[in-house]
Design a protein around this motif. Structure first.
Motif, short mmCIF file in Angstrom:
data_model
loop_
_atom_site.label_atom_id
_atom_site.label_comp_id
_atom_site.label_asym_id
_atom_site.label_seq_id
_atom_site.Cartn_x
_atom_site.Cartn_y
_atom_site.Cartn_z
N GLU A 47 -12.79 17.38 -31.17
CA GLU A 47 -13.80 18.40 -31.43
C GLU A 47 -13.12 19.70 -31.86
OE1 GLU A 47 -17.42 20.71 -29.04
OE2 GLU A 47 -16.19 19.20 -28.03
N VAL A 48 -13.69 20.35 -32.86
CA VAL A 48 -13.10 21.58 -33.38
C VAL A 48 -13.58 22.75 -32.54
CG1 VAL A 48 -12.85 23.08 -35.39
CG2 VAL A 48 -13.00 20.60 -35.70
N THR A 49 -12.71 23.22 -31.66
CA THR A 49 -13.00 24.35 -30.78
C THR A 49 -11.92 25.41 -30.97
OG1 THR A 49 -11.68 23.41 -28.97
CG2 THR A 49 -14.01 22.75 -29.08
N VAL A 50 -12.05 26.50 -30.24
CA VAL A 50 -11.02 27.53 -30.28
C VAL A 50 -9.67 26.95 -29.86
CG1 VAL A 50 -10.25 29.71 -29.26
CG2 VAL A 50 -12.65 29.43 -29.92
N LEU A 51 -9.68 26.08 -28.85
CA LEU A 51 -8.44 25.47 -28.38
C LEU A 51 -7.82 24.59 -29.46
CD1 LEU A 51 -6.69 25.48 -25.87
CD2 LEU A 51 -7.93 23.47 -25.05
N TYR A 53 -3.98 19.77 -20.71
CA TYR A 53 -5.31 20.23 -20.29
C TYR A 53 -6.40 19.44 -21.01
CZ TYR A 53 -9.47 23.16 -20.08
OH TYR A 53 -10.76 23.60 -19.91
N LEU A 54 -6.23 19.22 -22.32
CA LEU A 54 -7.22 18.45 -23.06
C LEU A 54 -7.29 17.01 -22.56
CD1 LEU A 54 -6.66 19.58 -26.77
CD2 LEU A 54 -8.53 20.21 -25.24
N ALA A 55 -6.13 16.41 -22.27
CA ALA A 55 -6.10 15.04 -21.78
C ALA A 55 -6.82 14.93 -20.44
CB ALA A 55 -4.65 14.55 -21.67
N ALA A 56 -6.59 15.91 -19.56
CA ALA A 56 -7.26 15.91 -18.26
C ALA A 56 -8.77 16.06 -18.44
CB ALA A 56 -6.70 17.03 -17.39
N SER A 57 -9.16 16.90 -19.38
CA SER A 57 -10.59 17.08 -19.65
C SER A 57 -11.21 15.80 -20.20
CB SER A 57 -10.80 18.22 -20.67
OG SER A 57 -10.29 19.44 -20.17
#
Length: 266
Positions: free
Chosen positions: A27-31, A252-256
């Motif tokens: 997903e294209v987010t700020v992160l 962090y993304l993987a955990a999410s």
């Protein structure tokens, strides 16, 4: 759901009737944009570091093998996995830098020539992609062919961005001037999309291309010595710091992702 989404879904089921592939792009987010800029800078300094330690030819060979391995892994999985996807992006960044540098340093091709040449390559990828799939949207990367086009476009954007960043830096702007230029430039697609009706797909790819010279110029400015207008932090510390930042954010993304799957299954 739009008609295009229905058509994409029918297309995916016809290609993979038993095991439909989930969208393979995050997903294209700020992160997303933060990590993307970090990978561009890390790829720039890591490429220079490898060339210095191993020599240009062995560095290209190592980078090429790592790129093929990471893309093979990404193409094998059937859903988006954060660390697999971003590993491939990092290796594209490293090898894309090497491709632009080999043309300039190894073959003597001026950046004023390689930059429009890589732009033409990227345009050709987009033309072929659209002619084949009738869409350039990253939200429909759910077939092997679309994913192949996607990664070809990504590789072309990295090579183009590297050449463009080096072109501005060596044409008188310097690294800090290039950072400021591309920081302003990356706002243009977003503003055009918001206020002038620029379609989302065009705005995305325009910004995506600009992240490369932005991140690379910033990393170079931090790493190079004062005589070249930099902060003289060195290739090793900058590469390490940017790598750690990428690892932390991808973790962090993987955990999410895992938390999201658990909630969906509950």
């Amino acid at each position: 759901m739009t008609t295009q989404h229905l058509l994409d879904g029918l297309d995916d089921r016809s290609r993979h009737p038993l095991r439909p592939m989930a969208n393979k792009v995050p997903e294209v987010t700020v992160l997303f944009w933060i990590i993307k800029v970090l990978t561009t800078g890390m790829g720039e300094t890591a490429s220079d570091l490898l060339a210095r330690v191993l020599g240009p030819v062995p560095a290209v060979a190592v980078g090429g093998v790592a790129l093929v391995a990471s893309l093979a892994m990404q193409l094998t999985v059937r859903r988006h996995i954060a660390w697999v996807y971003w590993t491939a992006v990092v290796m594209v960044s490293v090898f894309g830098t090497m491709a632009a540098d080999v043309l300039h340093v190894g073959l003597g091709v001026p950046y004023a020539v390689s930059t429009p040449a890589f732009l033409a390559v990227l345009a050709a990828v987009f033309v072929l992609w659209y002619a084949s799939e009738r869409t350039l949207s990253i939200h429909s990367v759910r077939t092997r062919r679309r994913e192949t086009f996607y990664w070809a476009a990504v590789l072309a954007t990295f090579a183009l961005g590297t050449a463009a960043g080096d072109l501005t830096a060596t044409a008188g702007l310097g690294y800090l001037g290039s950072v400021l230029l591309f920081a302003a430039a990356i706002c243009v697609p977003a503003l055009a999309h918001r206020f002038s009706g620029l379609d989302a797909v065009t705005a995305f790819w325009a910004a995506y291309v600009i992240t490369r010279p932005l991140g690379a110029s910033l990393a170079d400015w931090m790493a190079v010595n004062g005589s070249r207008g930099g902060l003289a932090l060195g290739l090793e510390p900058v590469t390490l710091a940017w790598t750690l930042a990428i690892l932390g954010l991808v973790a962090y993304l993987a955990a999410s992702q895992r938390e999201g799957r658990v909630r969906a299954a509950a």
